[in-house]
Scaffold this motif. Structure first.
Motif, short mmCIF file in Angstrom:
data_model
loop_
_atom_site.label_atom_id
_atom_site.label_comp_id
_atom_site.label_asym_id
_atom_site.label_seq_id
_atom_site.Cartn_x
_atom_site.Cartn_y
_atom_site.Cartn_z
N ASN A 1 0.84 -1.35 -0.08
CA ASN A 1 0.14 -0.07 0.03
C ASN A 1 0.87 1.36 -0.10
O ASN A 1 1.90 1.23 0.50
N GLY A 2 0.37 2.16 -0.56
CA GLY A 2 1.16 3.74 -0.54
C GLY A 2 2.16 3.81 -1.52
O GLY A 2 3.08 4.78 -1.34
N PHE A 3 2.25 2.82 -2.46
CA PHE A 3 3.58 2.85 -3.28
C PHE A 3 3.46 4.16 -4.29
O PHE A 3 4.39 4.60 -4.88
N SER A 4 2.46 4.68 -4.68
CA SER A 4 2.14 5.72 -5.31
C SER A 4 3.02 7.09 -4.66
O SER A 4 3.75 7.70 -5.03
N LEU A 5 2.86 7.24 -3.15
CA LEU A 5 3.35 8.02 -2.51
C LEU A 5 4.78 7.92 -2.27
O LEU A 5 5.58 8.69 -2.26
N ILE A 6 5.07 6.44 -2.21
CA ILE A 6 6.76 6.10 -1.72
C ILE A 6 7.41 6.51 -2.89
O ILE A 6 8.43 7.03 -2.90
N ARG A 7 6.93 6.16 -4.12
CA ARG A 7 7.72 6.53 -5.43
C ARG A 7 7.90 8.04 -5.63
O ARG A 7 9.05 8.15 -6.26
N LYS A 8 6.72 8.77 -5.55
CA LYS A 8 6.88 10.06 -5.54
C LYS A 8 7.95 10.71 -4.72
O LYS A 8 8.92 11.53 -4.97
N GLY B 1 -4.47 2.83 6.30
CA GLY B 1 -4.02 2.78 7.85
C GLY B 1 -4.94 2.46 8.75
O GLY B 1 -5.76 1.74 8.64
N PHE B 2 -4.56 3.08 9.95
CA PHE B 2 -5.24 2.67 11.32
C PHE B 2 -6.57 3.48 11.26
O PHE B 2 -7.63 2.79 11.44
N TYR B 3 -6.73 4.52 10.53
CA TYR B 3 -7.93 5.28 10.74
C TYR B 3 -8.90 4.72 9.64
O TYR B 3 -10.25 4.86 10.10
N GLU B 4 -8.79 4.18 8.57
CA GLU B 4 -9.76 3.55 7.69
C GLU B 4 -9.99 2.17 8.25
O GLU B 4 -11.42 1.66 8.24
N ASN B 5 -9.05 1.42 8.60
CA ASN B 5 -9.29 0.03 8.58
C ASN B 5 -9.65 -0.31 10.03
O ASN B 5 -10.71 -1.50 10.04
N VAL B 6 -9.15 0.11 11.09
CA VAL B 6 -9.64 -0.24 12.46
C VAL B 6 -11.29 -0.31 12.68
O VAL B 6 -11.83 -1.09 13.19
N PRO B 7 -11.81 0.97 12.36
CA PRO B 7 -13.38 1.30 12.41
C PRO B 7 -14.31 0.12 11.75
O PRO B 7 -15.37 0.08 12.28
N ARG B 8 -13.65 -0.53 10.81
CA ARG B 8 -14.20 -1.49 9.97
C ARG B 8 -14.56 -2.75 10.91
O ARG B 8 -15.59 -3.65 10.52
N MET C 1 2.84 12.60 11.03
CA MET C 1 2.72 11.21 11.37
C MET C 1 1.15 10.81 11.23
O MET C 1 0.84 9.69 11.04
N GLU C 2 0.21 11.78 11.32
CA GLU C 2 -1.20 11.60 11.13
C GLU C 2 -1.37 11.02 9.85
O GLU C 2 -1.99 10.07 9.47
N GLU C 3 -0.78 11.65 8.77
CA GLU C 3 -0.96 11.12 7.44
C GLU C 3 -0.26 9.84 7.23
O GLU C 3 -0.86 9.06 6.48
N MET C 4 0.86 9.44 7.65
CA MET C 4 1.59 8.40 7.99
C MET C 4 0.71 7.32 8.40
O MET C 4 0.48 6.29 7.61
N CYS C 5 0.02 7.50 9.35
CA CYS C 5 -1.14 6.53 10.08
C CYS C 5 -2.38 6.36 9.29
O CYS C 5 -3.23 5.48 9.36
N ASN C 6 -2.55 7.19 8.24
CA ASN C 6 -3.77 7.11 7.51
C ASN C 6 -3.32 6.61 5.94
O ASN C 6 -4.23 6.30 5.21
N PHE D 1 -0.17 4.15 5.69
CA PHE D 1 0.51 3.11 5.85
C PHE D 1 0.23 2.22 7.06
O PHE D 1 -0.76 2.81 8.05
N ASN D 2 0.74 1.05 7.16
CA ASN D 2 0.65 0.24 8.43
C ASN D 2 1.22 0.45 9.56
O ASN D 2 1.02 -0.05 10.80
#
Length: 343
Positions: free
Chosen positions: A189-196, A252-259, A291-296, A298-299
């Protein structure tokens, strides 16, 4: 026979050779219930062999995304198949379902049998780790749609669980403890951001070793396959009352945990409660990512988590230690209605 199809860019003979080369890898994944169906129009699995009274089938599908761009640059193709399997089996596992079979789909610009073999080897490796059967797949050669060096890989899996043991989040209560299982890295996940950040902006070299990531080649670290949690969770399911589970993928945590939570529930997660792979700090540093965006995105070092009663925490961690699976108490369920992450 006419060569018109070959002149259009499709090599049928290469396709036949690919099928021949992958047969041994497919054979490694055979489990009880898997029927000999490679080469047939449909893959087959005998559900009656599972011995379930009320089997519920749980399915998941996914791909590898732009992580493939790293594989192209590194010319390394034997691990992305594991990612394709992992992203599917970890999802069905969340609902308590044990994966039983997987099918893959490969779309290529040019059918190179040895490369196809490497890709399917990865898929087979993932299926072996998941204890599920590779019962079929498709390889499509599509010149003009893909560059000759490019391909896409995706797949789907089906798992099964007794209806009475299906996990739907309804058992989770405030005060339940969150136990996290570590990720192997950024997963898929997040490889578009990683590559940029790392390749386009910072212009780092995938083939170069960097002290920030332990002196390893950047490309190898980024291609570390997504961890598969099937064996660890199967080791727990009949021994502990797991209240809910979450696969931490994109969002990350913000989207997946509430599920995994009920309406109105939330969690508190402490990212200081477990060790974090240095690749995450590298991404945050070079991209100046909060860090908030990192947690949103990446894992952040936790690829899978579960909620259990406080009284069961020691038992869960002890059982996981039996199979050398690290685990960490990383937070708890609340009635706040939001995800609160401490860093």
């Amino acid at each position: 026979m006419s060569d018109k199809y070959r002149e259009a860019g499709v090599n049928l003979e290469a396709g036949y050779e690919s099928v021949r080369l992958i047969k041994s890898h497919v054979a490694r994944t055979k489990i009880k219930g898997a029927m000999d169906s490679i080469g047939a129009f449909g893959g087959m699995f005998d559900l009656s062999t599972l011995g379930m009274k009320e089997p519920v089938l749980v399915s998941g599908t996914d791909g590898v995304g732009t992580k493939l761009m790293i594989a192209f640059e590194m010319d390394k193709h034997d691990t992305v198949g594991i990612d394709a399997v992992a992203m599917c089996v970890n999802d069905v596992l969340v609902q308590g379902a044990a994966p039983i079979f997987f099918l893959d789909y490969l779309a290529v610009g040019k059918n190179e049998p040895t490369k196809i073999e490497q890709l399917v080897k990865g898929v087979a490796d993932g299926c072996v780790q998941s204890e599920c059967a590779l019962i079929g797949g498709e390889t499509a050669e599509m010149p003009d749609m893909y560059d000759v060096k490019h391909y896409d890989i995706a797949g789907f899996c089906v798992g099964a669980v007794e209806k009475s043991k299906l996990l739907d989040g309804q058992k989770i209560e405030a005060g339940n403890v969150l136990i996290g299982l570590p990720s192997s890295g950024v997963h898929s996940n997040g490889f578009s951001l990683i590559r940029k950040i790392l390749l386009k902006d910072a212009k780092l070299d995938l083939h170069k070793e960097y002290d920030e990531i332990g002196g390893e080649k950047l490309g190898n670290v980024l291609l570390t396959p997504t961890k598969i949690y099937v064996k660890a969770i199967k080791h727990l399911l009949d021994k502990v009352d797991i209240k809910g589970m979450s696969h931490i993928t994109g969002g990350g945590f913000y989207e997946n945990v509430p599920r995994m939570l009920k309406e109105g529930q939330g969690v508190v997660i402490d990212t200081n409660a477990y060790p974090r792979k240095p690749i995450f700090d590298m991404i945050a540093k070079y991209g100046e990512v909060p860090m908030e965006e990192m947690c949103n995105v990446f894992n952040m070092g936790i690829g899978f988590m579960m909620a259990v009663d406080k009284a069961d925490v020691e038992k869960v961690q002890s059982l996981l230690a039996e199979i050398n699976e690290p685990s960490y108490v990383i937070g708890e369920v609340t009635n706040s209605g939001k995800v609160e992450v401490k860093w």
